[in-house]
Design a protein around this motif. Sequence first.
Motif, PDB file in Angstrom:
ATOM      1  N   PHE A 250      -4.123   6.083 -13.925  1.00 53.73           N
ATOM      2  CA  PHE A 250      -4.957   5.928 -12.741  1.00 53.73           C
ATOM      3  C   PHE A 250      -4.960   4.490 -12.235  1.00 53.73           C
ATOM      4  O   PHE A 250      -4.844   4.237 -11.025  1.00 53.73           O
ATOM      5  CB  PHE A 250      -6.385   6.373 -13.073  1.00 53.73           C
ATOM      6  N   LEU A 251      -5.081   3.527 -13.130  1.00 53.21           N
ATOM      7  CA  LEU A 251      -5.254   2.140 -12.719  1.00 53.21           C
ATOM      8  C   LEU A 251      -3.966   1.482 -12.240  1.00 53.21           C
ATOM      9  O   LEU A 251      -4.015   0.617 -11.357  1.00 53.21           O
ATOM     10  CB  LEU A 251      -5.841   1.323 -13.874  1.00 53.21           C
ATOM     11  N   HIS A 252      -2.804   1.878 -12.804  1.00 48.52           N
ATOM     12  CA  HIS A 252      -1.595   1.183 -12.352  1.00 48.52           C
ATOM     13  C   HIS A 252      -0.294   1.971 -12.484  1.00 48.52           C
ATOM     14  O   HIS A 252       0.604   1.823 -11.646  1.00 48.52           O
ATOM     15  CB  HIS A 252      -1.457  -0.174 -13.062  1.00 48.52           C
ATOM     16  N   LEU A 253      -0.157   2.816 -13.482  1.00 51.86           N
ATOM     17  CA  LEU A 253       1.140   3.452 -13.707  1.00 51.86           C
ATOM     18  C   LEU A 253       1.530   4.407 -12.575  1.00 51.86           C
ATOM     19  O   LEU A 253       2.696   4.445 -12.152  1.00 51.86           O
ATOM     20  CB  LEU A 253       1.147   4.180 -15.049  1.00 51.86           C
ATOM     21  N   ASN A 254       0.583   5.189 -12.069  1.00 50.75           N
ATOM     22  CA  ASN A 254       0.907   6.119 -10.981  1.00 50.75           C
ATOM     23  C   ASN A 254       1.290   5.376  -9.711  1.00 50.75           C
ATOM     24  O   ASN A 254       2.192   5.792  -8.984  1.00 50.75           O
ATOM     25  CB  ASN A 254      -0.265   7.062 -10.718  1.00 50.75           C
ATOM     26  N   ALA A 255       0.600   4.276  -9.424  1.00 53.55           N
ATOM     27  CA  ALA A 255       0.949   3.466  -8.247  1.00 53.55           C
ATOM     28  C   ALA A 255       2.339   2.862  -8.407  1.00 53.55           C
ATOM     29  O   ALA A 255       3.101   2.799  -7.436  1.00 53.55           O
ATOM     30  CB  ALA A 255      -0.092   2.378  -8.046  1.00 53.55           C
ATOM     31  N   ARG A 256       2.668   2.425  -9.601  1.00 52.97           N
ATOM     32  CA  ARG A 256       4.019   1.883  -9.821  1.00 52.97           C
ATOM     33  C   ARG A 256       5.086   2.919  -9.522  1.00 52.97           C
ATOM     34  O   ARG A 256       6.120   2.620  -8.914  1.00 52.97           O
ATOM     35  CB  ARG A 256       4.171   1.403 -11.278  1.00 52.97           C
ATOM     36  N   LYS A 257       4.819   4.155  -9.915  1.00 56.32           N
ATOM     37  CA  LYS A 257       5.779   5.233  -9.671  1.00 56.32           C
ATOM     38  C   LYS A 257       5.867   5.551  -8.176  1.00 56.32           C
ATOM     39  O   LYS A 257       6.974   5.612  -7.616  1.00 56.32           O
ATOM     40  CB  LYS A 257       5.376   6.476 -10.444  1.00 56.32           C
ATOM     41  N   VAL A 258       4.738   5.752  -7.535  1.00 53.57           N
ATOM     42  CA  VAL A 258       4.721   6.151  -6.118  1.00 53.57           C
ATOM     43  C   VAL A 258       5.306   5.066  -5.228  1.00 53.57           C
ATOM     44  O   VAL A 258       6.040   5.358  -4.277  1.00 53.57           O
ATOM     45  CB  VAL A 258       3.277   6.500  -5.703  1.00 53.57           C
ATOM     46  N   LEU A 259       4.993   3.811  -5.530  1.00 50.77           N
ATOM     47  CA  LEU A 259       5.451   2.699  -4.706  1.00 50.77           C
ATOM     48  C   LEU A 259       6.790   2.126  -5.173  1.00 50.77           C
ATOM     49  O   LEU A 259       7.301   1.172  -4.559  1.00 50.77           O
ATOM     50  CB  LEU A 259       4.402   1.584  -4.694  1.00 50.77           C
ATOM     51  N   LYS A 260       7.332   2.683  -6.230  1.00 52.58           N
ATOM     52  CA  LYS A 260       8.633   2.267  -6.772  1.00 52.58           C
ATOM     53  C   LYS A 260       8.654   0.774  -7.095  1.00 52.58           C
ATOM     54  O   LYS A 260       9.612   0.054  -6.781  1.00 52.58           O
ATOM     55  CB  LYS A 260       9.765   2.624  -5.803  1.00 52.58           C
TER      56      LYS A 260
END
Length: 288
Positions: free
Chosen positions: A275-285
Motif C-alpha cells: 500500500f505505501l510504496h510497492l504498488n505505486a512502484r509497479k503502476v508507475l514503473k
Amino acid sequence: MSFPADSPIIDTFIGFREAGGGEYDFITAQTKDRESKEEFSFPAQYMFTDVPHDLPTDDPVSVTLREMDAHGISIGMVSVSTASGRRAVATHPDRFVPLGSAVDPHDIMGTLARMRREHEQFGIRSVSSFAAGTFPQVALNAPQMYPIYATCVELGIPIFACVGVPGPRVRMAPQHVELIDDVMFDFPDLVFVTRHGGEPWQDLLVKLLLKWPNLYFSTSAFAPRHYPQAIVDYANTRGADKILYAGYFPAGLSLERIAAELPGVGFRAEVWPKFLHLNARKVLKLDA
C-alpha cells in the motif's frame, strides 16, 4: 496490523501551495450555489476542516519537501502543469515523479499532443482526469475520452481518474463508478487508477477491482480514519496488490494529520508495504 514506521512512502497525490491562488477558478465558474461562488476558498471546503492555509508561498517546492521529510514521504507525484511541478522534477528527480497535465476531452488533439510532448520532455509517468470538473461535463466512458485512453496505452502510462460523488457542488453523473466497466472492457491494457474514493459506490468498485486486472484504487482526499471499510477489507483479503496510498496535501489535508491517523488503519502487516510504496512502484514503473 502494526504500521511499519520505517517504510518508504510514495504519495501519488501531492502538490504545492502557489502564490495568488486561482487554481480552482475552473470549478467556481460552473458552480451555482452562493457558498461555492462567494465564500469558499476551496471548492469542497464544507467537507474539510483542516486545510493547510497558512503555508508560505515564496518557495513552494521547498515547503512541500520539508513536509515530506517531516512525515516520511520518500517520493511524491506532482503535476508538470505548473512551474513548481516542473522545477521540482528537474531539481529533485529522486523525490518527485512527473504527472502529466490534466487531460481535456474538449481539446482532444491538443491533449494528445501535450501528452506526447510531456512524455518526451519530462518522462511523465501518468496523467489525470476530473470528469465532473470538465465544462460541459464529459463522462468517464464518453467517446471524447477514448483517444486519450488509447494514447495512455500507447505511451505505457496509467490514468488517475476521479470517481464517485465529487466534493465540489457539481453534477456527479460523469463519475459514476459503473462507467469504469465500459472503459476497462474497451481498453483491457489500460492501467486505470481511481481517485477520491468512489463513494457511495465503494462496494461496486470492489467488484470492479476484482473483475479487471488493470484497475487500481488510490486513497486520495480521504483522511486515513475515513478510508472506506470495503476498501480496507478488500486490501486485507484479495486486494493487497490493488490499493495505492495517496494523500491530499496541500489541497485539503495536512501531512501531519495523515501521518497521525495512518497507524490506525486496519491493514494486515503484509499489506502495508504494498500500500505505501510497492504498488505505486509497479503502476508507475519506477524501477524500469
